[in-house]
Design an enzyme around this catalytic site. Structure first.
Site, PDB file in Angstrom:
ATOM      1  N   LYS A   1       1.094  -1.032  -0.102  1.00 53.44           N
ATOM      2  CA  LYS A   1      -0.244   0.205  -0.023  1.00 53.44           C
ATOM      3  C   LYS A   1       0.749   1.149   0.169  1.00 53.44           C
ATOM      4  CE  LYS A   1      -3.875  -2.632   2.663  1.00 53.44           C
ATOM      5  NZ  LYS A   1      -4.768  -3.128   2.888  1.00 53.44           N
TER       6      LYS A   1
ATOM      7  N   GLN B   1      -5.067  -1.929   9.267  1.00 50.28           N
ATOM      8  CA  GLN B   1      -4.933  -3.145   8.678  1.00 50.28           C
ATOM      9  C   GLN B   1      -5.299  -3.944   9.389  1.00 50.28           C
ATOM     10  OE1 GLN B   1      -3.852  -3.771   5.231  1.00 50.28           O
ATOM     11  NE2 GLN B   1      -3.734  -5.730   5.687  1.00 50.28           N
TER      12      GLN B   1
ATOM     13  N   ASP C   1     -11.307   2.663   3.428  1.00 49.17           N
ATOM     14  CA  ASP C   1     -11.323   0.876   3.362  1.00 49.17           C
ATOM     15  C   ASP C   1     -12.950   0.296   2.652  1.00 49.17           C
ATOM     16  OD1 ASP C   1      -9.620  -1.184   2.878  1.00 49.17           O
ATOM     17  OD2 ASP C   1      -9.801  -0.904   5.993  1.00 49.17           O
TER      18      ASP C   1
HETATM   19  N1  GUN Z   1      -7.432  -6.594   6.155  1.00 46.96           N
HETATM   20  C1  GUN Z   1      -7.521  -7.787   4.449  1.00 46.96           C
HETATM   21  N2  GUN Z   1      -8.248  -6.846   3.356  1.00 46.96           N
HETATM   22  C2  GUN Z   1      -8.143  -5.678   4.569  1.00 46.96           C
HETATM   23  C3  GUN Z   1      -8.598  -4.889   3.816  1.00 46.96           C
HETATM   24  O1  GUN Z   1      -8.994  -4.551   2.423  1.00 46.96           O
HETATM   25  N3  GUN Z   1      -8.663  -3.657   4.272  1.00 46.96           N
HETATM   26  C4  GUN Z   1      -7.672  -3.596   5.719  1.00 46.96           C
HETATM   27  N4  GUN Z   1      -7.902  -2.200   6.267  1.00 46.96           N
HETATM   28  N5  GUN Z   1      -7.353  -4.901   6.396  1.00 46.96           N
HETATM   29  C5  GUN Z   1      -7.574  -5.851   5.365  1.00 46.96           C
END
Ligand code: GUN
Length: 289
Positions: free
Chosen positions: A54, A98, A121
Site C-alpha cells: 500500500k 490493517q 476501506d
Molecule cells: N485485511 C485484509 N484485507 C483488508 C482490507 O481490505 N483492508 C484492511 N484494512 N485490512 C485488510
C-alpha cells in the site's frame, strides 16, 4: 473456446498510471497531493507485506503516505487515540487500519472510530449503509476491484446469474450488492450451502471469496463462465494459491483471474482511487488544510 486470463496486474497498473497522471494538477489546484495513513498492529508477515504494498503504491502514484506501526501489545484505547489523531489531522485524507487486529482489540470499535470521510476501506457503518441504500459512499476496495476487472474485460453482469461464494463484510456481501446494482441475478453461497456444485454450474459469473485453497474445481464451473478468484492462501510450498483450482478451472472457464496477479493488485489500485476520492470529498466540504 479457450480461457482468457484476466490480468489484474496490467489493469491495476493502468488505474495507478491514470491516478499518477492527475497528481500534478491536483497539487497545483489544491496545494498538496492526497495523503493516506496506514496503521499496522503487530508483526503478522502477511499484513506487513500488504501494508508495504500500500505504501509502495502511494509512492508510485505520487501520493503521500504515513505508516504507523504499533506493537502487538498496544491497548485498544491507545489505538483509538492514534486513529483519533489522524481523524483530526487536516493533512491526512485516508485512514486505514490493517486487519486482522490482535484478539484483545475490538475491530468494530476501531472501524467505527475512523471518521466516515476518511474511511478509505469503506468499512464504517455509515459507508456500509450508504452502499446498501444506493447512496454515494466509499466502496470497499476488493469488491470495487472485482467490478473494475469485469468492466475491463467487457463482462456485463446485467441479466446474468452471478454466484458469490463467501459472505464476509469485506468481500462477499459488498460484491453481491455491486453485482445486484449492475442488474445481475445474485446468489450468495457459503459454507452451509447444499449442493454448491449444482449452483456454481449455473453461474455466468462466479466470485469465490472464502479463503480455502482449491475449493472450486473445473467440474464446478459452467463452460465459458467468468471466474473471479478472491482467495489468497499460502500453501505448504510457500506459494500463494487462490480458492479456485487454476488448471482445472482454466480448462472450462471463459475468463479467469490468476492468483497472484488477479484481484490482489486491483485491491491496492482501488485503495489509491478511494484515497483520491476522500481527498476530493474533503475539498468539496472545505475541510482540507
Ligand atoms: N485485511 C485484509 N484485507 C483488508 C482490507 O481490505 N483492508 C484492511 N484494512 N485490512 C485488510
Amino acid at each position: 473456446m479457450g480461457c482468457q486470463l484476466i490480468d489484474g496486474k496490467k489493469v491495476s497498473l493502468e488505474v495507478k498510471d491514470a491516478l499518477k497522471g492527475r497528481m500534478a494538477a491536483l497539487k497545483e489546484q489544491y496545494g498538496r497531493v492526497p495523503c493516506l495513513a496506514v496503521i499496522i498492529v503487530g508483526e503478522n508477515p502477511a499484513s506487513q507485506s500488504y501494508v508495504r504494498g500500500k505504501v509502495k503504491a502511494c509512492e508510485y502514484v505520487g501520493m503521500e503516505s504515513r505508516l504507523v506501526a504499533l506493537p502487538e501489545t498496544v491497548s485498544e484505547a491507545e489505538l483509538l487515540s492514534v486513529v483519533d489523531g489522524l481523524n483530526r489531522d487536516a493533512a491526512v485524507d485516508g485512514v486505514l487500519v490493517q486487519l486482522p487486529l490482535p484478539a484483545h482489540i475490538d475491530e468494530d470499535k476501531v472501524i467505527n472510530g475512523i471518521v466516515p470521510e476518511k474511511d478509505v476501506d469503506g468499512f464504517h457503518p455509515r459507508n456500509v449503509a450508504d452502499l446498501w441504500l444506493g447512496a454515494k459512499c466509499t466502496v470497499p476496495c476488493t469488491p470495487k476491484g472485482v467490478m473494475h476487472l469485469l468492466d475491463a474485460y467487457g463482462i456485463d453482469p446485467a441479466g446474468k446469474l452471478a454466484v458469490v461464494i463467501g459472505r464476509s463484510n469485506i468481500v462477499g456481501k459488498p460484491v453481491a450488492k455491486l453485482l445486484l446494482d449492475r442488474n445481475a441475478t445474485v446468489v450468495m453461497a457459503h459454507s452451509r450451502t447444499k449442493n454448491l456444485r449444482e449452483l456454481t454450474l449455473q453461474a455466468d459469473i462466479l466470485v469465490v471469496a472464502v479463503g480455502r485453497a482449491g475449493l472450486v474445481t473445473g467440474d464446478m464451473v459452467k463452460p465459458g463462465a467468468a471466474v473471479i478468484d478472491v482467495g489468497i492462501n499460502r500453501g505448504a510450498d510457500g506459494k500463494l494459491h487462490g480458492d479456485v483450482d487454476f488448471d482445472s478451472a482454466a480448462a472450462v472457464a471463459g475468463y479467469l483471474t490468476p492468483v497472484p496477479g488477479g484481484v490482489g493488485p486491483m485491491t491496492i489500485a482501488m485503495l489509491m482511487e478511494n484515497t483520491v476520492e476522500c481527498y476530493l470529498g474533503r475539498i468539496s466540504t472545505c475541510s482540507l488544510a
